[in-house]
Design a protein around this motif. Structure first.
Motif, PDB file in Angstrom:
ATOM      1  N   MET A 128       0.812  -1.209   0.000  1.00 47.85           N
ATOM      2  CA  MET A 128       0.000   0.000   0.000  1.00 47.85           C
ATOM      3  C   MET A 128       0.850   1.266   0.000  1.00 47.85           C
ATOM      4  O   MET A 128       0.426   2.305  -0.507  1.00 47.85           O
ATOM      5  CB  MET A 128      -0.941  -0.001   1.210  1.00 47.85           C
ATOM      6  N   ALA A 129       2.051   1.202   0.568  1.00 48.19           N
ATOM      7  CA  ALA A 129       2.915   2.391   0.605  1.00 48.19           C
ATOM      8  C   ALA A 129       3.231   2.858  -0.811  1.00 48.19           C
ATOM      9  O   ALA A 129       3.166   4.062  -1.119  1.00 48.19           O
ATOM     10  CB  ALA A 129       4.198   2.080   1.366  1.00 48.19           C
ATOM     11  N   THR A 130       3.552   1.901  -1.693  1.00 52.59           N
ATOM     12  CA  THR A 130       3.853   2.265  -3.081  1.00 52.59           C
ATOM     13  C   THR A 130       2.603   2.771  -3.790  1.00 52.59           C
ATOM     14  O   THR A 130       2.662   3.722  -4.579  1.00 52.59           O
ATOM     15  CB  THR A 130       4.420   1.045  -3.832  1.00 52.59           C
ATOM     16  N   ALA A 131       1.455   2.131  -3.510  1.00 47.95           N
ATOM     17  CA  ALA A 131       0.201   2.566  -4.133  1.00 47.95           C
ATOM     18  C   ALA A 131      -0.123   4.001  -3.734  1.00 47.95           C
ATOM     19  O   ALA A 131      -0.545   4.811  -4.570  1.00 47.95           O
ATOM     20  CB  ALA A 131      -0.934   1.622  -3.734  1.00 47.95           C
ATOM     21  N   LEU A 132       0.087   4.329  -2.461  1.00 53.87           N
ATOM     22  CA  LEU A 132      -0.196   5.688  -1.988  1.00 53.87           C
ATOM     23  C   LEU A 132       0.834   6.677  -2.500  1.00 53.87           C
ATOM     24  O   LEU A 132       0.515   7.858  -2.716  1.00 53.87           O
ATOM     25  CB  LEU A 132      -0.253   5.710  -0.460  1.00 53.87           C
ATOM     26  N   ASP A 133       2.086   6.245  -2.697  1.00 49.90           N
ATOM     27  CA  ASP A 133       3.101   7.115  -3.302  1.00 49.90           C
ATOM     28  C   ASP A 133       2.698   7.511  -4.713  1.00 49.90           C
ATOM     29  O   ASP A 133       2.849   8.667  -5.126  1.00 49.90           O
ATOM     30  CB  ASP A 133       4.453   6.401  -3.331  1.00 49.90           C
ATOM     31  N   LYS A 134       2.177   6.507  -5.466  1.00 52.64           N
ATOM     32  CA  LYS A 134       1.710   6.806  -6.820  1.00 52.64           C
ATOM     33  C   LYS A 134       0.548   7.795  -6.780  1.00 52.64           C
ATOM     34  O   LYS A 134       0.463   8.724  -7.591  1.00 52.64           O
ATOM     35  CB  LYS A 134       1.283   5.521  -7.525  1.00 52.64           C
ATOM     36  N   LEU A 135      -0.356   7.584  -5.817  1.00 51.75           N
ATOM     37  CA  LEU A 135      -1.495   8.497  -5.675  1.00 51.75           C
ATOM     38  C   LEU A 135      -1.009   9.908  -5.364  1.00 51.75           C
ATOM     39  O   LEU A 135      -1.522  10.888  -5.916  1.00 51.75           O
ATOM     40  CB  LEU A 135      -2.419   7.992  -4.570  1.00 51.75           C
ATOM     41  N   LEU A 136       0.001  10.008  -4.500  1.00 54.63           N
ATOM     42  CA  LEU A 136       0.528  11.325  -4.124  1.00 54.63           C
ATOM     43  C   LEU A 136       1.200  12.005  -5.316  1.00 54.63           C
ATOM     44  O   LEU A 136       1.079  13.226  -5.491  1.00 54.63           O
ATOM     45  CB  LEU A 136       1.522  11.180  -2.967  1.00 54.63           C
ATOM     46  N   GLY A 201      -2.883  17.381   2.714  1.00 53.64           N
ATOM     47  CA  GLY A 201      -2.926  15.915   2.712  1.00 53.64           C
ATOM     48  C   GLY A 201      -4.060  15.397   1.835  1.00 53.64           C
ATOM     49  O   GLY A 201      -4.967  16.149   1.462  1.00 53.64           O
ATOM     50  N   ILE A 202      -3.989  14.118   1.495  1.00 54.43           N
ATOM     51  CA  ILE A 202      -5.071  13.476   0.746  1.00 54.43           C
ATOM     52  C   ILE A 202      -6.191  13.147   1.722  1.00 54.43           C
ATOM     53  O   ILE A 202      -5.933  12.687   2.844  1.00 54.43           O
ATOM     54  CB  ILE A 202      -4.576  12.173   0.066  1.00 54.43           C
ATOM     55  N   SER A 203      -7.435  13.397   1.335  1.00 54.73           N
ATOM     56  CA  SER A 203      -8.562  13.137   2.226  1.00 54.73           C
ATOM     57  C   SER A 203      -8.661  11.649   2.553  1.00 54.73           C
ATOM     58  O   SER A 203      -8.242  10.780   1.770  1.00 54.73           O
ATOM     59  CB  SER A 203      -9.865  13.620   1.594  1.00 54.73           C
ATOM     60  N   GLU A 204      -9.209  11.346   3.718  1.00 54.92           N
ATOM     61  CA  GLU A 204      -9.324   9.958   4.177  1.00 54.92           C
ATOM     62  C   GLU A 204     -10.181   9.131   3.221  1.00 54.92           C
ATOM     63  O   GLU A 204      -9.883   7.965   2.946  1.00 54.92           O
ATOM     64  CB  GLU A 204      -9.933   9.923   5.590  1.00 54.92           C
ATOM     65  N   ALA A 205     -11.249   9.737   2.702  1.00 51.40           N
ATOM     66  CA  ALA A 205     -12.117   9.018   1.773  1.00 51.40           C
ATOM     67  C   ALA A 205     -11.363   8.636   0.502  1.00 51.40           C
ATOM     68  O   ALA A 205     -11.514   7.520  -0.019  1.00 51.40           O
ATOM     69  CB  ALA A 205     -13.332   9.881   1.425  1.00 51.40           C
ATOM     70  N   ALA A 210      -8.439   4.638  -2.810  1.00 51.73           N
ATOM     71  CA  ALA A 210      -7.211   4.228  -3.507  1.00 51.73           C
ATOM     72  C   ALA A 210      -6.775   2.838  -3.068  1.00 51.73           C
ATOM     73  O   ALA A 210      -6.342   2.019  -3.880  1.00 51.73           O
ATOM     74  CB  ALA A 210      -6.098   5.238  -3.246  1.00 51.73           C
ATOM     75  N   LYS A 211      -6.879   2.555  -1.757  1.00 50.74           N
ATOM     76  CA  LYS A 211      -6.506   1.237  -1.250  1.00 50.74           C
ATOM     77  C   LYS A 211      -7.418   0.150  -1.813  1.00 50.74           C
ATOM     78  O   LYS A 211      -6.959  -0.912  -2.231  1.00 50.74           O
ATOM     79  CB  LYS A 211      -6.566   1.233   0.285  1.00 50.74           C
ATOM     80  N   THR A 212      -8.714   0.435  -1.824  1.00 54.86           N
ATOM     81  CA  THR A 212      -9.679  -0.542  -2.358  1.00 54.86           C
ATOM     82  C   THR A 212      -9.438  -0.801  -3.838  1.00 54.86           C
ATOM     83  O   THR A 212      -9.453  -1.944  -4.303  1.00 54.86           O
ATOM     84  CB  THR A 212     -11.123  -0.039  -2.139  1.00 54.86           C
ATOM     85  N   GLU A 213      -9.198   0.285  -4.585  1.00 56.72           N
ATOM     86  CA  GLU A 213      -8.953   0.148  -6.026  1.00 56.72           C
ATOM     87  C   GLU A 213      -7.659  -0.600  -6.304  1.00 56.72           C
ATOM     88  O   GLU A 213      -7.584  -1.391  -7.252  1.00 56.72           O
ATOM     89  CB  GLU A 213      -8.907   1.536  -6.679  1.00 56.72           C
ATOM     90  N   ALA A 214      -6.634  -0.380  -5.477  1.00 56.94           N
ATOM     91  CA  ALA A 214      -5.344  -1.050  -5.681  1.00 56.94           C
ATOM     92  C   ALA A 214      -5.499  -2.566  -5.563  1.00 56.94           C
ATOM     93  O   ALA A 214      -4.987  -3.329  -6.387  1.00 56.94           O
ATOM     94  CB  ALA A 214      -4.317  -0.541  -4.679  1.00 56.94           C
ATOM     95  N   VAL A 215      -6.242  -3.016  -4.543  1.00 57.36           N
ATOM     96  CA  VAL A 215      -6.448  -4.457  -4.359  1.00 57.36           C
ATOM     97  C   VAL A 215      -7.338  -5.021  -5.464  1.00 57.36           C
ATOM     98  O   VAL A 215      -7.056  -6.075  -6.045  1.00 57.36           O
ATOM     99  CB  VAL A 215      -7.062  -4.747  -2.975  1.00 57.36           C
TER     100      VAL A 215
END
Length: 606
Positions: A128-136, A201-205, A210-215
Motif C-alpha cells: 500500500m505504501a507504493t500505491a499511496l506514493d503513486k497516488l501522491l 494531505g489526501i482526504s481519508e475518503a 485508492a486502497k480498495t482500487e489497488a487491491v
C-alpha cells in the motif's frame, strides 16, 4: 436415444481413467531461447544419466518431458537445472496422459482443483505504501495544474515523507486563494498552515478508495496474467482489505509461480530533457545538481540520460500488445485505451522532433527483509528505447530497442496481461504435492463407490428387478456426471465437488423410490401390471420434478453467490440433479418397457 446419450457420456468420461503424467517443463529466460537443439541436448542428458522418460516434446518454445513417477520427476528436474544453468526455467508440472484419438475429438479429463491435482497456493499482500506514493505523485501534478489554471501563484510545490504536499507562496493573498480552492476539492484536506505555506494531505475518503482500487485492480490483473500464461483453472480472489489469494493447480514449482504472478513490469513514456543549460557529466560526478523536475536514468549499456519526472503515459492505459520481428529487430506493438490515446496525441502534437524515452520499470526482491520479516522490493528502471517523435500519433505505435525476441515476447505478454497497480509481497506460500492430491482423489472415489454400493444393495433387496433398473440408472448417472464435467469448459472438480457427487448418488435413488412405491400402491389397488407401471411413472413425476427443481434452484444460488470450492460443489450438484432426473425417469422407464412392454404380464418383480 438412451443408449446414444450414455455412449457419448462414456466416451467423454474415458480420459479421466488415464490420469496425468509427472512432467518437467523447460522454458527460456530473457537471455536464452528454446530451440530444437535444446530439446536434443535435454534428450542426450537423460540418456547419459540413464533417467527413463516417456516422451520429450518440443512445442511453443518449451520442452515438455513426461516421466513415469514423481521420484523420477524430482531427480530429473535437479539434474536438468544443473546441466542447463540459470538461463533456463525448469519447472515441475503435470501433463494429461489422454490418448491422441480421444484428444482428436476434444475429449479431455476433468480439470482438477488444487486439493486434488496438487499445485501452489499463495497469500499475497499489496504494498500500500507504493500505491499511496503513486497516488501522491498524481495528486501533486494535479494540484500543480489546478493552481496554474486558477491563476494561483506559488514558489514551490513538493511532497514529503509523510504523504503530504508542501506548497510555498509569495504572498498571503495567494495562500488564501489556495485555501479557498482546496476547500472546494473533495480529494484534499489542509493539515496545517502558516503565513506563506500550506501542508496539504489526501482526504481519508480518497485514501480508502485508492486502497480498495489497488487491491481490486491487482486482483483483476493477476487473474488476467495467469489466464494469459495458460494455467489451468486458477483461483484469484480478494481476502480482507489488502490481501489476495492465488491458487495455481498443476504447478509444482514455486519459483516459476512467483515469476508468473509476481512480475511487476510496466512501461513509462517520458520526455527527454534536451536543455543545454546543464552538463550531464557534472551531474553524475556531483559537481552540479539535477535540474528541478528531472532525474537521471540509464540505458541497457549504461549510457545516462536526463528525463523529466513527469510521466507522459504509464502501462495502465495499454489494452493490447503484440510482438514481432521488423527488419531483423524485435519490436512490441502497443494499443492504448481512448484516454491514453488522447494523452499521447496531445503530447506528440506539441513535441514533434523531440526525443521520447521508453522506461522499463520492474520491482524485484532485494534479498532483504524489513522489521516485520517481509521482503523489501527494489525498484529497477532501465531505458529500453529513445525515439524522436517524427509526427503526432495516438493509440497505436511501436516500441523498439529490445534486446531479443524472447524479451519482446515476455514484455508483450506482461503488458497485455496488465501491470500491477502496486507491488505485491508473498506472505504465505504452500505447495500441495501430487501425492497428496492423489490421496484425496482415492478417498473421494472410495466414498463414491461405498455410497453407490450401499444404494445398490438397498434397491436390490427392497425392489428386486426394479432395483436392478435403479442400480443401472445410478451407474449411468455417474458416467454422465463425469462426461458432462469433462465437457464443461469452466468446471473444476475439487473435494467439495466430489461431496456433491456423493450427495447426488444418494439423492438419485429418491426418484426411483417414489416411482416404485407408486407402482406397488397401484398394484395393491387392483390395477393391471401395465396400467400400474404407467400410473407409477405418471403419478410420481410431479413430486420428482418439484423436489429436484427446488434443489436445483439452491445449487444455482450457491453458484451465483459462492466462490471457489462452493461453486465446485454447486456445479456437481446441479449437473447431478439434471442427469439423475434423466436416468431415473427415462432410463428406468426404457428398461421397464424393454422387459415388460408389448406382452401380457401377471406379476412384477418389485
Amino acid at each position: 436415444m438412451l443408449v446414444g446419450v450414455i455412449l457419448v457420456g462414456l466416451l467423454y468420461a474415458l480420459p479421466n481413467i488415464y490420469g496425468e503424467d509427472p512432467a518437467i517443463q523447460i522454458s527460456g529466460s530473457r537471455n536464452a531461447k528454446i530451440t530444437v537443439k535444446t530439446s536434443e541436448k535435454i534428450e542426450k542428458i537423460f540418456n547419459e544419466k540413464k533417467i527413463p522418460f516417456k516422451s520429450i516434446i518440443f512445442e511453443n518454445n518449451t520442452v515438455l518431458v513426461r516421466v513415469a513417477t514423481n521420484d523420477i520427476q524430482l531427480k530429473a528436474k535437479d539434474i536438468i537445472a544443473n546441466e542447463l544453468g540459470n538461463n533456463y526455467v525448469v519447472a515441475l508440472n503435470l501433463a494429461p496422459a489422454t490418448p491422441l484419438w480421444l484428444s482428436f475429438i476434444g475429449a479431455e479429463p476433468m480439470k482438477l482443483g488444487l486439493d486434488l491435482r496438487g499445485g501452489v497456493h499463495f497469500l499475497m499482500e499489496v504494498d500500500m505504501a507504493t500505491a499511496l506514493d503513486k497516488l501522491l505523485d498524481v495528486a501533486t501534478d494535479s494540484l500543480r495544474n489546478d493552481f496554474g489554471n486558477s491563476n494561483i501563484e506559488f514558489s514551490s510545490l513538493t511532497k514529503n515523507d509523510q504523504q503530504q504536499i508542501i506548497v510555498s507562496f509569495n504572498s498571503v493573498n495567494d495562500r488564501n486563494a489556495a485555501i479557498a480552492r482546496i476547500n472546494g476539492l473533495a480529494d484534499y484536506q489542509i493539515i496545517s498552515q502558516s503565513d506563506k505555506e500550506l501542508v496539504i494531505g489526501i482526504s481519508e475518503a480518497r485514501l480508502q478508495k485508492a486502497k480498495t482500487e489497488a487491491v481490486a485492480q491487482n486482483t483483476t490483473i493477476l487473474r488476467n496474467r495467469v489466464n494469459q500464461l495458460g494455467v489451468s483453472e486458477p483461483i484469484v480472489q480478494r481476502q480482507g482489505s489488502d490481501r489476495i489469494v492465488v491458487e495455481l493447480p498443476g504447478i509444482q514449482d514455486t519459483a516459476l509461480a512467483k515469476k508468473i504472478i509476481g512480475a511487476t513490469a510496466t512501461l513509462e513514456f517520458r520526455q527527454v530533457n534536451t536543455s543545454n543549460s546543464y552538463n550531464l557529466q557534472d551531474i553524475l560526478t556531483g559537481k552540479a545538481r539535477v535540474p528541478y523536475g528531472s532525474e537521471v536514468k540509464f540505458t541497457a549499456d549504461g549510457r545516462p540520460l536526463l528525463l523529466y519526472k513527469n510521466v507522459v503515459l504509464t502501462g495502465d492505459h495499454i489494452i493490447d500488445s503484440s510482438y514481432q520481428i521488423y527488419k531483423g529487430e524485435p519490436q512490441v506493438s502497443i494499443n492504448l485505451d481512448s484516454e491514453g490515446g488522447k494523452k499521447m496525441l496531445a503530447f506528440t502534437q506539441k513535441n514533434i522532433e523531440k526525443p521520447m524515452a521508453t522506461l522499463f520499470v520492474e520491482y524485484k526482491d532485494s534479498g532483504k527483509v524489513d522489521s516485520e520479516g517481509k521482503p523489501i522490493l527494489e525498484k529497477q528502471e532501465q531505458i529500453i528505447n529513445v525515439a524522436t517523435i517524427r509526427s503526432a500519433f495516438s493509440d497505436r505505435f511501436q516500441v523498439t530497442g529490445i534486446d531479443n525476441y524472447d524479451e519482446a515476447k515476455q514484455l508483450s505478454l506482461l503488458l497485455r496481461a496488465g501491470a500491477l497497480i502496486a507491488p505485491i509481497q508473498i506472505v504465505e506460500e504452500l505447495t500441495i504435492g501430487p501425492s497428496m492430491g492423489q490421496e484425496n482423489i482415492t478417498q473421494g472415489l472410495e466414498s463414491c463407490l461405498w455410497g453407490l454400493l450401499i444404494s445398490v444393495i438397498f434397491m436390490l433387496l427392497v425392489y428386486r428387478l426394479f432395483g436392478v433398473f435403479a442400480s443401472l440408472a445410478l451407474v449411468a448417472n455417474l458416467i454422465l456426471i463425469v462426461g458432462v464435467m469433462s465437457l464443461l469448459p469452466g468446471a473444476t472438480l475439487s473435494m467439495p465437488g466430489i461431496a456433491g457427487i456423493v450427495l447426488t448418488v444418494g439423492m438419485a435413488v429418491d426418484a426411483n423410490v417414489l416411482i416404485n412405491e407408486r407402482i406397488k400402491e397401484e398394484l395393491r389397488n387392483g390395477r393391471g401390471v401395465q396400467h400400474a407401471i404407467n400410473e407409477g411413472y405418471a403419478g410420481a413425476w410431479s413430486s420428482i420434478f418439484d423436489a429436484n427443481i427446488t434443489t436445483l434452484i439452491t445449487a444455482i444460488i450457491l453458484y451465483a453467490v459462492g466462490t471457489g470450492s462452493i461453486k465446485g460443489f454447486a456445479i456437481t450438484l446441479g449437473v447431478g440433479i439434471l442427469t439423475s432426473m434423466f436416468t431415473s425417469i427415462v432410463g428406468t422407464r426404457a428398461l421397464a418397457n424393454l422387459i415388460y412392454g408389448g406382452r401380457r404380464v401377471n406379476k412384477l418383480s418389485i
